[in-house]
Design a protein around this motif. Structure first.
Motif, PDB file in Angstrom:
ATOM      1  N   UNK A  84     -33.047  10.026  24.248  1.00  0.00           N
ATOM      2  CA  UNK A  84     -32.763  10.143  22.860  1.00  0.00           C
ATOM      3  C   UNK A  84     -33.872   9.465  22.087  1.00  0.00           C
ATOM      4  N   UNK A  85     -34.506  10.371  20.916  1.00  0.00           N
ATOM      5  CA  UNK A  85     -35.558   9.879  20.197  1.00  0.00           C
ATOM      6  C   UNK A  85     -34.700   9.517  19.026  1.00  0.00           C
ATOM      7  N   UNK A  90     -37.151  -1.395  19.221  1.00  0.00           N
ATOM      8  CA  UNK A  90     -36.198  -0.389  19.224  1.00  0.00           C
ATOM      9  C   UNK A  90     -36.774   1.221  19.298  1.00  0.00           C
ATOM     10  N   UNK A  91     -38.064   1.453  19.643  1.00  0.00           N
ATOM     11  CA  UNK A  91     -38.798   2.609  19.906  1.00  0.00           C
ATOM     12  C   UNK A  91     -38.193   3.613  18.762  1.00  0.00           C
ATOM     13  N   UNK A 128     -26.477   1.912  20.383  1.00  0.00           N
ATOM     14  CA  UNK A 128     -25.728   2.846  21.153  1.00  0.00           C
ATOM     15  C   UNK A 128     -26.639   3.484  22.069  1.00  0.00           C
ATOM     16  N   UNK A 129     -27.709   4.129  21.641  1.00  0.00           N
ATOM     17  CA  UNK A 129     -28.521   4.662  22.782  1.00  0.00           C
ATOM     18  C   UNK A 129     -28.942   3.764  24.158  1.00  0.00           C
ATOM     19  N   UNK A 130     -28.884   2.403  23.831  1.00  0.00           N
ATOM     20  CA  UNK A 130     -29.132   1.421  24.916  1.00  0.00           C
ATOM     21  C   UNK A 130     -27.911   1.459  25.888  1.00  0.00           C
ATOM     22  N   UNK A 187     -27.279  11.905  22.210  1.00  0.00           N
ATOM     23  CA  UNK A 187     -27.590  12.019  20.728  1.00  0.00           C
ATOM     24  C   UNK A 187     -26.347  12.372  20.021  1.00  0.00           C
ATOM     25  N   UNK A 188     -25.462  13.354  20.593  1.00  0.00           N
ATOM     26  CA  UNK A 188     -24.397  13.881  19.925  1.00  0.00           C
ATOM     27  C   UNK A 188     -23.631  12.632  19.536  1.00  0.00           C
TER      28      UNK A 188
END
Length: 296
Positions: free
Chosen positions: A4-5, A22-23, A137-139, A144-145
């Motif tokens: 996820x970007x 956090x990229x 949340x990504x980590x 993505x959704x």
């Protein structure tokens, strides 16, 4: 699951070290001084902007990136097998969201389904707060959704408020009449700008010194504190070192602030600074419930 970007505009006003940690991928917005074109935070800094405003006696024009720019950025990540969560500058503040929406719709159906566009309904570090939550949340391994759906729920909980020290930039930008600027200088009026329902408004005006205005903002912060999410809080400013030191000192004296897990200070970029001018400072945070649209 695809990588996820997290993607946004330079108006996110987040410190470079957090961008790296956090990229977060950032596309700079455009700053135009007549025939001179610059990219916010890339080819012009806030200090350079203030200098040019003083020299030219005029404010720059700021501009969103085109749908083609957004499409090219989306494709760069999509072609690498990534999904994109784009949390944009608020719809009512710029055409960024509209242009990003058009760009997404120009993608093939399969690719379009991998771009999740969220209207941040905020500006500056109010959007940065959403990104820090999205990064968490990504980590945690969310898709993505799932991230976009969770951020949509947090959007109305963001509290953004700034005290503007001088009406000069608001006047030059046509947001304040000459008479209001004159009266503002005479009576030392400091407007407190708030974001309500995705729109910017004057919450109240404080008469007197900047310290008095900062104390008023601190009072509102303390009023809200029982319902503040303590994970992330921003103090965001534009060349307001004296006010920041005062605010930081006062906040360190408060027992409540010891509960804040991450308190960040950041300087607003050129696009935000070109609208409010030097000396502006704000406290931004997330509430545990939606912010009432009629509340200061």
């Amino acid at each position: 699951m695809n990588k996820v970007i997290l993607f946004s505009e330079s108006t996110i006003d987040i410190p470079p070290e957090l961008v790296a940690k956090y990229q977060i991928e950032i596309i700079p917005l455009i700053v135009n001084f007549e025939e001179e074109t610059y990219f916010d935070g890339v080819t012009i800094s806030p200090d350079e902007l203030y200098k040019k405003v003083d020299e030219k006696k005029m404010l720059p024009k700021t501009a969103a990136r085109t749908p083609l720019d957004y499409k090219e950025h989306y494709l760069k990540f999509l072609n690498q097998g990534c999904d994109v969560v784009h949390i944009s500058l608020g719809y009512n503040f710029s055409s960024t969201y509209q242009n990003a929406f058009l760009a997404r719709n120009e993608l093939d159906d399969e690719l379009k389904e991998r771009v999740f566009l969220v209207d941040g309904k905020n500006l500056s570090s109010g959007t940065a707060l959403l990104f820090l939550k999205a990064a968490k949340l990504r980590d945690l391994g969310k898709s993505a959704k799932e991230i976009a759906e969770e951020i949509e729920k947090i959007v109305p909980k963001v509290k953004t408020q700034f005290v503007v020290e001088s009406l000069e930039y608001l006047h030059k930008g046509g947001r304040c009449s000459t008479s209001k600027r004159f009266l503002g200088a005479m009576f030392r009026i400091k407007p407190m700008i708030v974001v309500r329902g995705g729109r910017m408004d004057v919450g109240k005006s404080v008469f007197g010194s900047m310290k008095k205005s900062l104390n008023e903002m601190l009072k509102l912060f303390l009023r809200d504190f029982p319902k503040i999410d303590p994970e992330f809080v921003f103090i965001t400013s534009t060349a307001a070192d004296k006010s920041y030191r005062y605010l930081e000192e006062k906040m360190q004296e408060l027992p409540e602030t010891k509960q804040i897990k991450n308190l960040f200070h950041t300087e607003a970029g050129c696009v935000i600074a070109s609208h409010c001018g030097q000396g502006t400072i704000g406290i931004l945070y997330i509430m545990t419930e939606d912010v009432p649209e009629n509340q200061l």
